[in-house]
Design a protein around this motif. Sequence first.
Motif, PDB file in Angstrom:
ATOM      1  N   ASN A 165       0.814  -1.224   0.000  1.00  0.00           N
ATOM      2  CA  ASN A 165       0.000   0.000   0.000  1.00  0.00           C
ATOM      3  C   ASN A 165       0.842   1.267   0.000  1.00  0.00           C
ATOM      4  O   ASN A 165       0.356   2.327  -0.365  1.00  0.00           O
ATOM      5  CB  ASN A 165      -0.922   0.013   1.229  1.00  0.00           C
ATOM      6  CG  ASN A 165      -0.163  -0.091   2.539  1.00  0.00           C
ATOM      7  OD1 ASN A 165       0.875  -0.732   2.611  1.00  0.00           O
ATOM      8  ND2 ASN A 165      -0.654   0.552   3.575  1.00  0.00           N
ATOM      9  N   ARG A 166       2.108   1.146   0.406  1.00  0.00           N
ATOM     10  CA  ARG A 166       2.899   2.362   0.560  1.00  0.00           C
ATOM     11  C   ARG A 166       3.747   2.669  -0.662  1.00  0.00           C
ATOM     12  O   ARG A 166       4.964   2.827  -0.590  1.00  0.00           O
ATOM     13  CB  ARG A 166       3.778   2.266   1.818  1.00  0.00           C
ATOM     14  CG  ARG A 166       2.973   2.260   3.111  1.00  0.00           C
ATOM     15  CD  ARG A 166       1.912   3.338   3.203  1.00  0.00           C
ATOM     16  NE  ARG A 166       2.422   4.700   3.132  1.00  0.00           N
ATOM     17  CZ  ARG A 166       2.855   5.401   4.181  1.00  0.00           C
ATOM     18  NH1 ARG A 166       2.838   4.875   5.380  1.00  0.00           N
ATOM     19  NH2 ARG A 166       3.288   6.639   4.031  1.00  0.00           N
ATOM     20  N   ALA A 167       3.090   2.835  -1.806  1.00  0.00           N
ATOM     21  CA  ALA A 167       3.792   3.208  -3.039  1.00  0.00           C
ATOM     22  C   ALA A 167       4.487   4.546  -2.870  1.00  0.00           C
ATOM     23  O   ALA A 167       5.554   4.782  -3.429  1.00  0.00           O
ATOM     24  CB  ALA A 167       2.790   3.273  -4.186  1.00  0.00           C
ATOM     25  N   ASP A 168       3.895   5.412  -2.057  1.00  0.00           N
ATOM     26  CA  ASP A 168       4.462   6.751  -1.887  1.00  0.00           C
ATOM     27  C   ASP A 168       5.817   6.730  -1.189  1.00  0.00           C
ATOM     28  O   ASP A 168       6.535   7.719  -1.228  1.00  0.00           O
ATOM     29  CB  ASP A 168       3.488   7.615  -1.078  1.00  0.00           C
ATOM     30  CG  ASP A 168       3.318   7.082   0.340  1.00  0.00           C
ATOM     31  OD1 ASP A 168       2.830   5.942   0.494  1.00  0.00           O
ATOM     32  OD2 ASP A 168       3.697   7.790   1.286  1.00  0.00           O
ATOM     33  N   GLY A 365       1.426   2.405  -8.223  1.00  0.00           N
ATOM     34  CA  GLY A 365       0.870   3.745  -8.416  1.00  0.00           C
ATOM     35  C   GLY A 365       1.880   4.841  -8.131  1.00  0.00           C
ATOM     36  O   GLY A 365       2.545   4.819  -7.088  1.00  0.00           O
ATOM     37  N   VAL A 366       2.003   5.791  -9.045  1.00  0.00           N
ATOM     38  CA  VAL A 366       2.909   6.924  -8.820  1.00  0.00           C
ATOM     39  C   VAL A 366       2.099   8.232  -8.852  1.00  0.00           C
ATOM     40  O   VAL A 366       0.964   8.272  -9.307  1.00  0.00           O
ATOM     41  CB  VAL A 366       4.072   6.963  -9.842  1.00  0.00           C
ATOM     42  CG1 VAL A 366       5.022   5.824  -9.606  1.00  0.00           C
ATOM     43  CG2 VAL A 366       3.559   6.926 -11.257  1.00  0.00           C
ATOM     44  N   PHE A 453       0.182  12.176  -3.620  1.00  0.00           N
ATOM     45  CA  PHE A 453       1.075  11.002  -3.586  1.00  0.00           C
ATOM     46  C   PHE A 453       0.527   9.896  -2.697  1.00  0.00           C
ATOM     47  O   PHE A 453       1.009   8.775  -2.739  1.00  0.00           O
ATOM     48  CB  PHE A 453       2.496  11.407  -3.158  1.00  0.00           C
ATOM     49  CG  PHE A 453       2.571  12.237  -1.908  1.00  0.00           C
ATOM     50  CD1 PHE A 453       2.537  11.650  -0.656  1.00  0.00           C
ATOM     51  CD2 PHE A 453       2.692  13.625  -1.994  1.00  0.00           C
ATOM     52  CE1 PHE A 453       2.612  12.417   0.493  1.00  0.00           C
ATOM     53  CE2 PHE A 453       2.772  14.403  -0.843  1.00  0.00           C
ATOM     54  CZ  PHE A 453       2.723  13.803   0.408  1.00  0.00           C
ATOM     55  N   ARG A 454      -0.507  10.182  -1.885  1.00  0.00           N
ATOM     56  CA  ARG A 454      -1.059   9.138  -1.020  1.00  0.00           C
ATOM     57  C   ARG A 454      -2.261   8.467  -1.693  1.00  0.00           C
ATOM     58  O   ARG A 454      -3.406   8.657  -1.310  1.00  0.00           O
ATOM     59  CB  ARG A 454      -1.463   9.729   0.347  1.00  0.00           C
ATOM     60  CG  ARG A 454      -0.297  10.116   1.238  1.00  0.00           C
ATOM     61  CD  ARG A 454       0.673   8.977   1.524  1.00  0.00           C
ATOM     62  NE  ARG A 454       0.055   7.818   2.166  1.00  0.00           N
ATOM     63  CZ  ARG A 454      -0.029   7.662   3.479  1.00  0.00           C
ATOM     64  NH1 ARG A 454       0.453   8.571   4.300  1.00  0.00           N
ATOM     65  NH2 ARG A 454      -0.578   6.579   3.981  1.00  0.00           N
ATOM     66  N   LEU A 455      -1.942   7.653  -2.714  1.00  0.00           N
ATOM     67  CA  LEU A 455      -3.013   6.964  -3.437  1.00  0.00           C
ATOM     68  C   LEU A 455      -3.727   5.942  -2.550  1.00  0.00           C
ATOM     69  O   LEU A 455      -4.820   5.494  -2.863  1.00  0.00           O
ATOM     70  CB  LEU A 455      -2.432   6.259  -4.666  1.00  0.00           C
ATOM     71  CG  LEU A 455      -1.831   7.211  -5.706  1.00  0.00           C
ATOM     72  CD1 LEU A 455      -1.045   6.433  -6.740  1.00  0.00           C
ATOM     73  CD2 LEU A 455      -2.918   8.031  -6.376  1.00  0.00           C
ATOM     74  N   ASP A 456      -3.093   5.575  -1.437  1.00  0.00           N
ATOM     75  CA  ASP A 456      -3.688   4.550  -0.573  1.00  0.00           C
ATOM     76  C   ASP A 456      -4.771   5.128   0.342  1.00  0.00           C
ATOM     77  O   ASP A 456      -5.513   4.373   0.958  1.00  0.00           O
ATOM     78  CB  ASP A 456      -2.605   3.862   0.265  1.00  0.00           C
ATOM     79  CG  ASP A 456      -1.824   4.846   1.140  1.00  0.00           C
ATOM     80  OD1 ASP A 456      -1.537   5.978   0.662  1.00  0.00           O
ATOM     81  OD2 ASP A 456      -1.492   4.493   2.285  1.00  0.00           O
ATOM     82  N   LEU A 457      -4.868   6.441   0.444  1.00  0.00           N
ATOM     83  CA  LEU A 457      -5.872   7.021   1.332  1.00  0.00           C
ATOM     84  C   LEU A 457      -7.143   7.308   0.533  1.00  0.00           C
ATOM     85  O   LEU A 457      -7.215   8.283  -0.210  1.00  0.00           O
ATOM     86  CB  LEU A 457      -5.341   8.302   1.989  1.00  0.00           C
ATOM     87  CG  LEU A 457      -4.037   8.141   2.785  1.00  0.00           C
ATOM     88  CD1 LEU A 457      -3.668   9.444   3.469  1.00  0.00           C
ATOM     89  CD2 LEU A 457      -4.157   7.024   3.815  1.00  0.00           C
ATOM     90  N   GLU A 458      -8.106   6.428   0.671  1.00  0.00           N
ATOM     91  CA  GLU A 458      -9.331   6.535  -0.120  1.00  0.00           C
ATOM     92  C   GLU A 458     -10.591   6.591   0.734  1.00  0.00           C
ATOM     93  O   GLU A 458     -11.609   7.095   0.298  1.00  0.00           O
ATOM     94  CB  GLU A 458      -9.468   5.323  -1.051  1.00  0.00           C
ATOM     95  CG  GLU A 458      -8.389   5.253  -2.093  1.00  0.00           C
ATOM     96  CD  GLU A 458      -8.570   4.037  -2.990  1.00  0.00           C
ATOM     97  OE1 GLU A 458      -8.541   2.906  -2.447  1.00  0.00           O
ATOM     98  OE2 GLU A 458      -8.746   4.225  -4.200  1.00  0.00           O
TER      99      GLU A 458
END
Lengths: 801, 353
Positions: A165-168, A365-366, A453-458
């Motif tokens: 989850n931490r792509a960022d 994800g970037v 940059f936080r694509l995981d926060l939805e």
Amino acid sequence: MLLSVKWLKEITPYEGEVNKLAHVLTMLGLEVEEIFNPFEEISDIIVGYVVECGKHPNADKLKLCKVDIAQGELLDVVCGAPNVEKGQLIAFAPVGAKLPGNIKIKKAKIRGQTSYGMICSEMELGLSDDHSGIMVIKGNIQPGTKLIDALDLDTCVFDIGMTPNRADCLSVLGVAREVAAYFDLPLNIPPCDVEKFEQEKKCEIPIEIEDPDDCPLYMARILEDVKIKPSPDWMKYRLVAMGVRPINNVVDITNYVLLELGHPLHGFDMDLLKGHKIRVQRAKKELEFTTLDGKQRRLSKDALLIWDSERPIALAGIMGGYESEINENTKNVLLECAIFSPPLIRRTARRLGISTEASYRFERGVDQLGAENVINRAAYLIHRFGGGQILKGISKNEPKKFKLKNIPFRPKRAISLLSIDAKSEYCLNILNRLGCEILPTDDGKYQVTPPSFRLDLEREIDLVEEVGRFYGLEKIPATLPRITKSAIGRTCTHGVPYEFLYKIKQWARGLGLQECVTYSFVDKDELIFLGEDGSEFVPVANPLSKDQDTMRTLVVTGVLNALKTNIHNFNQDIRLFEIARAFYKDLYSETGVREINKLTMALHGNRYPTNWSLPRQSWDFYDLKGMVENLFKILGIYDKLKLTSTNKYNFLDKGAEILINNIEIGFLGTLRKKYHKQYHVKTGVVLAELDIDKIYSEYKDKQIQFIAWSKYPPVFRDMTIVCPEGLTYEEIRHCLESSKSQLLEEVDLIDLYIPENSQEKRITLRMTYRDPKRTLTDREVDKVHSNLGKYLLEHLPVRFP
Amino acid sequence: MVRNAKEFLKKLEELKSKFSESIGKINSIKELEELKVKFLGRKGELAKIMKALPGLAKEDKPMAGKAGNETKNWIEDLLAQKKEILEQTEMSKPSSFDHTLPGREIWSGSLHPITITIQEICSVFVSLGYEIVTGPEIETDFYNFEALNIPKDHPARDMQDTLYISDNILLRTHTSPLQIRTMLNTKPPVAAIAPGKVYRRDSDLTHSPMFHQIEGFLVDKDVNMGDLRGTLTYFVQHIFSKDTKVRFRPSFFPFTEPSAEVDISCVICNGTGFVGNEPCRVCKQTGFVEILGCGLIDPKVFESVGYDPEAYSGFAFGLGVERVAMLKYGINDLRLFFENDTRFLNQFLDFPV
């Protein structure tokens, strides 16, 4: 992911201890699995100063140097490198030092001259592939300084286990953001201010994107007259520390920026592209494409590619193409910075069996909004270290703009789910430090907008997790919940309950058997060899090896192979059992497979332990039969058990089917000689396998019912009969039962004897007679007993001796 | 012939002195038995005297009968005393009996350490009110992945390399499908524990393509992270020791959020990082070892089983049985579990209830 602590500190000024930093990151969910020094192997190397450099008296190609390492005396060192000169600072391995590959430097005599150490090349130090000469160190450095300090290398690297989850956080910047947020430190974004170096000439290249979902953004910058050469030393060494092989300045810079900012870039040789156009489009049909590693790859039709006017030039987000690669003759560079669909990249990468630094990041994800900084940063660095001319502006096609998310957030929900002692403001403050925008809404909730940059926060729960992470899970008080489940029993169980299987295991253990656990998959050939029906097999589509390619239909393979291991290891007297599932193809099942719990047992070697007063006898059929009967007696279903002889099991000799209510539930028998070799068996093996599910369904409604017994004494009478060959004991039992002798309570077989040279069996039975209501007299028992004998003679081909 | 009571009594006295004399010469139990027959047998000395009893005067009969009985008792007492003496002498004589010879050995059965560990762990949770559930080892993609918020083409699938039967059917990679199966089968509250075999496409020194997991989960109103911490701390301290430290650190699992990994203080080096002067190999000097993954059940999981994530919350955890067994028993090689060498099995003779 590898992270250099020194690099991190360049972005955020963390001043504390390294171990503290590692602990904080771990407790934030970025687990530091290892802390290491990538230059450990050259930590013995020091900087030396070549005071004199003369000819070796006995060899034309060697030189004799005097090296100063600030230890008083100058050292004599023999060196064969063509570039060694007086006045150089060099990398010196003194006597006793170690070099990569665990090479230890010793005092050596070379053509009659003693050499007290070695002057090293970059290759010898593992810093590059350069072995053309010794490494010459620039700058004003005191001799005797450690090389790793003199070169200011990244000597402290964290290996971080990054969760998907931490792509960022797959960059130095990403981890720095976490550190800055935690310690409340400033963040120094690396310089990417490129405008002031731009030319008048505009960067203009048309970019076509077929499907916005495949590629929401594609940006390109063009740099002209770039000089391809090695990167500056510090960059090369930093890449080495990160496990990346330096190639040339442009390639190195794209790699450097990828590690620094987390966005993969690609550089094309502009002059190798055909037509002045970039197109992003799927392959559409299967095609061959050669990637820059020189491998020809067969692409499926949905692989996403970057094309010039004529042909594919890169496998989007995974790897560039061989034919447009940056090379030593490249002058003009087209720099790509794009966003690709994560699932699409992942599918293609997996299908091709490749995982690159680029695909790894694109799959996760970037940051689309950060992309412009990234391409500018790379252009800035190429301009600085490759001297190219940056054309003005960015060519860009962004068919799908990035939308920031607005998430409703209730601090109270976070506080109650996390069970933390905190106020709403505390939660909001954490989110704020993580870069979220927060707006109160009318209903007392908040609207939180996470950074791009936080694509995981939805969702709200994602924000709850962030609060928990920064609050510290360790600070949450431990409480034991009260279990208030419904009173109605089982909610889910496959076949038989766990407790029943455990009961059977305890029963087998009590008999002296030892439990084994073996793999559920076996070699298909082994099942075929044992005579199993291949049409029921469940094959594994992607087995690790051939010997694990089929789910077993026989559990007995497990004990047989365990037996083989034990015999091979010289262990004797083996009594094994296993309870595991057998798998059969079944079109009516949800999974297409029927799973059945089976008990299997195997006895090999001696019936009794080696002991001064116990006989040496081998296990036989009747030992295991007794065990099976015992199980049925214990479960109260002995009356349902039946055994019939069978030839169905190819691997059994004297085999019997085990039946419950005339339905087959397993087998019992000895292993046929033919199969002994396969399992290394030398003496006999007795085997059994039983369907536990069927046994359970017979057992599950059983309830013990107490029966009162007669208080009058029994009378015993023995009877020996001679039976012809082929008459089974079961037939005799049936005959006795059919006699309906009222007083006969029990019959025991107390002796069985086959005289030599005879096929006739002599069987001695002990009858127990009893009347529930009175004491029997000898006379009346004698009469009943003799009538029973007559009955047997009349109904069976038996005689008295 | 005895004619009167006086003579009768005299005979009895004579018998007694004769008996005293005889018993003094007796040296074995066999002789003693013969003596008993001689004096007390049906045709013995006392019986002969007693034959005269019916001929005595009516008024003397009770007295004479009583005297006869007393004589009989007196003889029996002496016989018993003598027998005891003789037996004592007999026992103190050296004999071939050797109580140090080994007893007739009985085969020792054993449960596999994986079974022992599963049973011990399940017992702890059963005592807390959890029920044990089981499910199929071959699963559909839905139960193993989709319903657990692991969509196709998601990097989270990399966490578990999968053995497939077909595109949609696979060998379960974890016991988490039991969360789905159980919740689909029942309404909250639910408290269940699910042990079983799981499979991954992975085989090396520290990975086995088949191993065992235990999944546990609780769904009710107001279940929170504190409950999860409390439950797992209780569990760890029951399975290891009450001094074992438990550490929660944030992590990621697609089906829980917040997610955490639980470390316990290394049972090999007691959390010191060193065994003697050597760095501890099990915890790599960190003093902690990873033991399980856990978290609050993700709302997406509740959605896929039709639970209302606003009304209910819950936690779930999963642990590797072999890992616990290795730490608990100090087993250093995963492969030993599946070789079933009896030298291994023989070390686990004790069994849990």
